[in-house]
Design an enzyme around this catalytic site. Sequence first.
Site, PDB file in Angstrom:
ATOM      1  N   CYS A   1       0.804  -1.234   0.000  1.00  0.00           N
ATOM      2  CA  CYS A   1       0.000   0.000   0.000  1.00  0.00           C
ATOM      3  C   CYS A   1       0.835   1.282   0.000  1.00  0.00           C
ATOM      4  O   CYS A   1       0.841   2.015  -0.983  1.00  0.00           O
ATOM      5  CB  CYS A   1      -0.927   0.002   1.208  1.00  0.00           C
ATOM      6  SG  CYS A   1      -2.149  -1.306   1.118  1.00  0.00           S
TER       7      CYS A   1
HETATM    8  N1  NAD Z   1      -2.794  -5.971   1.729  1.00  0.00           N
HETATM    9  C1  NAD Z   1      -3.182  -4.886   2.346  1.00  0.00           C
HETATM   10  O1  NAD Z   1      -2.786  -4.636   3.489  1.00  0.00           O
HETATM   11  C2  NAD Z   1      -4.170  -3.925   1.699  1.00  0.00           C
HETATM   12  C3  NAD Z   1      -4.779  -2.955   2.510  1.00  0.00           C
HETATM   13  C4  NAD Z   1      -5.695  -2.081   1.947  1.00  0.00           C
HETATM   14  C5  NAD Z   1      -5.951  -2.154   0.579  1.00  0.00           C
HETATM   15  N2  NAD Z   1      -5.325  -3.075  -0.208  1.00  0.00           N
HETATM   16  C6  NAD Z   1      -5.660  -3.096  -1.632  1.00  0.00           C
HETATM   17  O2  NAD Z   1      -6.504  -4.203  -1.895  1.00  0.00           O
HETATM   18  C7  NAD Z   1      -6.234  -4.756  -3.183  1.00  0.00           C
HETATM   19  C8  NAD Z   1      -5.893  -6.224  -3.047  1.00  0.00           C
HETATM   20  O3  NAD Z   1      -4.711  -6.351  -2.271  1.00  0.00           O
HETATM   21  P1  NAD Z   1      -4.275  -7.712  -1.582  1.00  0.00           P
HETATM   22  O4  NAD Z   1      -3.166  -7.363  -0.663  1.00  0.00           O
HETATM   23  O5  NAD Z   1      -5.459  -8.430  -1.068  1.00  0.00           O
HETATM   24  O6  NAD Z   1      -3.705  -8.502  -2.844  1.00  0.00           O
HETATM   25  P2  NAD Z   1      -3.341 -10.072  -2.910  1.00  0.00           P
HETATM   26  O7  NAD Z   1      -2.287 -10.192  -3.954  1.00  0.00           O
HETATM   27  O8  NAD Z   1      -3.094 -10.603  -1.545  1.00  0.00           O
HETATM   28  O9  NAD Z   1      -4.693 -10.748  -3.429  1.00  0.00           O
HETATM   29  C9  NAD Z   1      -5.225 -10.510  -4.675  1.00  0.00           C
HETATM   30  C10 NAD Z   1      -5.835 -11.805  -5.197  1.00  0.00           C
HETATM   31  O10 NAD Z   1      -6.484 -11.514  -6.429  1.00  0.00           O
HETATM   32  C11 NAD Z   1      -6.328 -12.652  -7.279  1.00  0.00           C
HETATM   33  N3  NAD Z   1      -6.618 -12.239  -8.647  1.00  0.00           N
HETATM   34  C12 NAD Z   1      -5.882 -11.458  -9.466  1.00  0.00           C
HETATM   35  N4  NAD Z   1      -6.540 -11.258 -10.638  1.00  0.00           N
HETATM   36  C13 NAD Z   1      -7.720 -11.922 -10.530  1.00  0.00           C
HETATM   37  C14 NAD Z   1      -8.833 -12.102 -11.409  1.00  0.00           C
HETATM   38  N5  NAD Z   1      -8.868 -11.527 -12.609  1.00  0.00           N
HETATM   39  N6  NAD Z   1      -9.858 -12.865 -10.989  1.00  0.00           N
HETATM   40  C15 NAD Z   1      -9.838 -13.461  -9.762  1.00  0.00           C
HETATM   41  N7  NAD Z   1      -8.823 -13.318  -8.899  1.00  0.00           N
HETATM   42  C16 NAD Z   1      -7.768 -12.554  -9.285  1.00  0.00           C
HETATM   43  C17 NAD Z   1      -4.906 -13.094  -7.010  1.00  0.00           C
HETATM   44  O11 NAD Z   1      -4.716 -14.449  -7.394  1.00  0.00           O
HETATM   45  C18 NAD Z   1      -4.819 -12.886  -5.490  1.00  0.00           C
HETATM   46  O12 NAD Z   1      -5.189 -14.057  -4.783  1.00  0.00           O
HETATM   47  C19 NAD Z   1      -5.111  -3.908  -3.757  1.00  0.00           C
HETATM   48  O13 NAD Z   1      -5.661  -2.883  -4.544  1.00  0.00           O
HETATM   49  C20 NAD Z   1      -4.463  -3.303  -2.529  1.00  0.00           C
HETATM   50  O14 NAD Z   1      -3.828  -2.074  -2.817  1.00  0.00           O
HETATM   51  C21 NAD Z   1      -4.447  -3.977   0.340  1.00  0.00           C
END
Ligand code: NAD
Length: 454
Positions: free
Chosen positions: A283
């Site tokens: 992030c």
């Molecule tokens: N990790 C954090 O602490 C956090 C906090 C706030 C916001 N975010 C935001 O949330 C979003 C997700 O982050 P995250 O950390 O959960 O990512 P992550 O990589 O842990 O998870 C994302 C998942 O999406 C899946 N994926 C990708 N393309 C796909 C598709 N077309 N169809 C189905 N599944 C698909 C991936 O396989 C993965 O399992 C990002 O935009 C991030 O900036 C993350």
Amino acid sequence: MTHTSASSVTSVAETLRSKIADRSARVGIVGLGYVGLPLAVEMARAGFHVTGIDLDRRKVDAINRGESYIQDVPTRDVAEFHRAGRLSASADPSALAALDTINICVPTPLRKTKDPDLSYVVSAVETIAQHLRAGQLIILESTTYPGTTEEVVQPILERRGLTAGRDFFLAFSPERVDPGNEKWHTKNVPKVVGGITPECATLAAELYSASIDTVVPVSSPKVAEMVKLLENTFRAVNIGLVNELALMCDRLGISVWEVVDAAATKPFGFMPFYPGPGLGGHCIPIDPFYLSWKVKEVGFEARFIELAGHVNGAMPHHVVEKVADALNSHSKAVRGSRVLVLGISYKRDVNDMRESPALDVLAALHQKGALVSYHDPFVPELPGREWPGEFDLTSVPLTTETLERADCAVIITDHHGFDYDRITRHARLVVDSRNAIKKPHPHVFKLGAPTVKR
Ligand SMILES: NC(=O)c1ccc[n+]([C@@H]2O[C@H](COP(=O)([O-])OP(=O)(O)OC[C@H]3O[C@@H](n4cnc5c(N)ncnc54)[C@H](O)[C@@H]3O)[C@@H](O)[C@H]2O)c1
């Protein structure tokens, strides 16, 4: 494909509303990562039947075995909801058609040029568009620049003739999960929601209210998108400020840690941020650049963001300089010295090493010829592709011998489980980038603090 006449929008909304109220709405989460899985579990806890969709079969299979792979989500919850038939996962996008609500939680990384990479969002939305039907509620949760929901997501969803706000509902709601935080989690962190119409916002708010304590409606998706970028830019800029202060304190022979702690006694108008080896995680190092990229379109230069990026991005190199200074005090060069890095994950007590400054520190030390090793109970293995070194590394046990053998130990992540007394007693030299070792010692070189003379 059925269209909804303007007069029947209310009845489409009412149908979804009553399904949300009696929990018969089929809830879908696209992307079952750090954000998607905790949300899926909270929705299942609220009584919905939740289907998680992910391209990663290992995650899908784990859920369908009733197992969690996210540290903050207990396996017992996944197992319980899976057993009760309220949580399942699929890699097959055709499952989307049967869902009433779909939350999109896919990654939003940066390209090497620091431009937004929306390819995961676009691909997920294109798949949803193929299965879209009247009456569905789609909510984007991935962090992104203001305008994405209306300028990117909405046109793709409308390609096959359905209209957002009339035939289906569309909103943006930023995720605020803080991995490893025991006090604040998905359920008790307020959720900001902006819909492309007031009805879209209300339906999204009603869905979240089923599982989240407080929902904060705002006037549009753009506002909700900007809220998240303000929050993360606020952190990046304040961390940049205090990192710069640490460099000043280094030169002036003052402890930045003592300064920040004393300033934090002011009961108003000050909030403590602490220096460190650099930003990490998915992030803070990334999201502000979504904003600076977007405002370039309107001829605006986001100077605070760029400056904080420079200061924070240089921190791993300052840590490496400290290592060189420490070794120098023992008449040693970095080349050929054994340097033990303590902590690889980007923050305390988590196993996420995305964008971790430890990787830059390791790489810089390796490039200078140091013989690097690491210890991190949360990261047992570090494949060569994850850091710009050419070889795989495995976490070495943190024994007295390991500490005594190293010419210098560098604390990058201040995990609670580390025995700092033992590290201080047995390491020949320590570079502490986190103020993990509170008492001054002549062989401990602290970021942003004077070294004690022998
Ligand atoms: N990790 C954090 O602490 C956090 C906090 C706030 C916001 N975010 C935001 O949330 C979003 C997700 O982050 P995250 O950390 O959960 O990512 P992550 O990589 O842990 O998870 C994302 C998942 O999406 C899946 N994926 C990708 N393309 C796909 C598709 N077309 N169809 C189905 N599944 C698909 C991936 O396989 C993965 O399992 C990002 O935009 C991030 O900036 C993350």
